[in-house]
Design an enzyme around this catalytic site. Structure first.
Site, PDB file in Angstrom:
ATOM      1  N   GLU A 247       0.846  -1.370   0.083  1.00 18.23           N
ATOM      2  CA  GLU A 247      -0.044  -0.035   0.027  1.00 18.23           C
ATOM      3  C   GLU A 247       0.981   1.383   0.052  1.00 18.23           C
ATOM      4  O   GLU A 247       0.553   2.357  -0.689  1.00 18.23           O
ATOM      5  CB  GLU A 247      -0.793  -0.144   1.367  1.00 18.23           C
ATOM      6  N   GLY A 345      -1.920  33.804  -9.308  1.00 24.92           N
ATOM      7  CA  GLY A 345      -3.255  33.773  -8.988  1.00 24.92           C
ATOM      8  C   GLY A 345      -3.971  32.410  -9.556  1.00 24.92           C
ATOM      9  O   GLY A 345      -4.911  31.883  -9.004  1.00 24.92           O
TER      10      GLY A 345
END
Ligand SMILES: Cc1cc2nc3c(=O)[nH]c(=O)nc-3n(C[C@H](O)[C@H](O)[C@H](O)COP(=O)(O)OP(=O)(O)OC[C@H]3O[C@@H](n4cnc5c(N)ncnc54)[C@H](O)[C@@H]3O)c2cc1C
Length: 384
Positions: A247, A345
């Site tokens: 995992e 931005g």
């Protein structure tokens, strides 16, 4: 650097995963976010492509491939698309199915695996509880033998933060079968969604990965027959310790692939976006920053490739998997944060892949064992 761990067969498999991503996932990218789910038809299509049955034996509907590199390629290509699909499919095929393959009886495998391979039955794995996830040995959900001699078990308790929890048809859950034995008193059970007393909470409202469902699971006097016990009684904790390295490696593989993909997209952006009359990538600060990021990703990939090969050969240690997991998660978060910065931005706007990837990645330092727990494992191995 040229990559050497994959041959022609692996690369053709990669092409088929890419084709699946382009044909099935990309057109649904926005709707999966809006609807907060990966629709069933996508699971079924992935099942049809054989992506869930890689390591499931042929007699149970899989491909029976004993080469982890195929799993790694699937994780890489899904990771490049987005973290949620990679984690939901990973929990199903790469993380939970192997428990049934390794621990299931012939009857259990026959009963569940063909539909796991086809994507008809979605899997989840429930270890974490509201009272804690890091200290797995302290879990509180109980299974006690019914006192009527039937051999049935009665399960009570709950799990939280369970990936695929809301959609799952089958849940492998870790429960306490002996309150006196600590880690040795933990066993694994398979619950079916129809089991009376087994209910699911609503999908939890997460900061990132909106496409994946993450839910609570509740067990209120769930009565199951003895053949729902997966593996030997009392061996659940040991089984989890044996399976967690895969995992963690899977996490590392998908996370670094995602970081590389978003970084490449960012580099293109910095070549096109101009400020003060020149591409922003050509400012020395940004050029050096990108050079650092590319180096970090490539050096990390080299270590992860070694881990993938070690796992393919059956030699990956739990400690090396822990190193790969925490390091890749950390590097991914660092890289994506800088990629957001390089977008200005726009990097903070949800419609930009870089912003979504940045939010999606934060949990990678938390789940599958937190980065602190990974360092604990490494430190313990050093005799500290
Ligand atoms: C989106 C999402 C999906 C998830 N999917 C699954 C899933 O499918 N199945 C599942 O079972 N779980 C899942 N989890 C749970 C996840 O594995 C746990 O959140 C994680 O293991 C941490 O457990 P906790 O949240 O209880 O934190 P805690 O164990 O309470 O830890 C809190 C903080 O204390 C730190 N800490 C704890 N012990 C130590 C120590 N010994 N030394 C230093 N620091 C320590 C931790 O590192 C952490 O920073 C998921 C979580 C999320 C957010």
């Amino acid at each position: 650097m040229p990559r050497s761990i994959y041959d022609q067969d692996h690369e053709s498999f990669r092409s088929s995963v890419r084709e699946f991503v382009d044909r099935t996932l990309v057109p649904r990218a926005e709707s999966m976010i809006a609807e907060h789910t990966i629709p069933r038809e996508v699971w079924l299509e992935a099942g049809k492509q054989g992506f869930f049955g890689l390591t499931i034996p042929e007699e149970f509907g899989g491909a029976g491939i004993d080469d982890y590199r195929f799993n790694a390629i699937l994780g890489e290509e899904l990771g490049k698309f987005n973290a949620a699909t990679s984690s939901c499919f990973g929990i199903h095929g790469d993380i939970t199915a192997p428990y049934i393959v390794a621990l299931g009886t012939q009857e259990q495998k026959q009963r569940w695996l063909p539909q796991v391979a086809s994507g008809e039955k979605i899997l989840s794995i429930g270890m974490t509880e509201p009272s804690g996830g890091s200290d797995l040995a302290a879990l509180k959900t109980t299974a006690v033998k019914a006192d009527d001699g039937s051999g049935d078990w009665i399960i009570n308790g709950s799990k939280t933060f369970i990936t695929n929890g809301y959609q799952c048809d089958l849940a492998v859950v870790a429960v306490r079968t002996d309150p006196t034995k600590g880690a040795k008193g933990i066993s694994l059970f398979v619950l079916e969604k129809e089991d009376e007393g087994f209910t699911k909470g609503k999908p939890l409202d997460k900061v990132g990965q909106p496409e994946s469902d993450t839910s609570e699971l509740f067990f209120d006097n769930v009565r199951v027959p003895a053949d729902r016990l997966l593996g030997d009684e009392g061996m659940g904790f040991i089984s989890m310790m044996q399976k967690l390295p895969q995992e963690r490696l899977g996490n590392a593989v998908g996370n670094i692939a995602n970081a590389r993909q978003i970084l490449e997209e960012t580099i293109e952006y910095t070549k096109e976006r101009k400020a003060f009359g020149q591409p922003i990538g050509s400012f020395q600060h940004n050029k050096f920053k990108i050079a650092e990021l590319v180096t970090k990703v490539e050096v990390t990939e080299a270590y992860i490739n070694d881990c993938v090969m070690a796992h393919t050969e059956g030699d990956l240690t739990a400690v090396d998997a822990a190193k790969a997991k925490w390091w890749a998660g950390e590097i991914q978060c660092d890289v994506l944060d800088e990629c957001v910065q390089l977008h200005g931005g726009y990097g903070f706007m949800n419609e930009y892949r870089v912003a979504r990837a940045w939010k999606d990645a934060r949990v990678h330092k938390i789940w599958a064992g937190t980065n602190e727990i990974m360092k604990e494992l490494i430190g313990r191995d050093l005799g500290l």
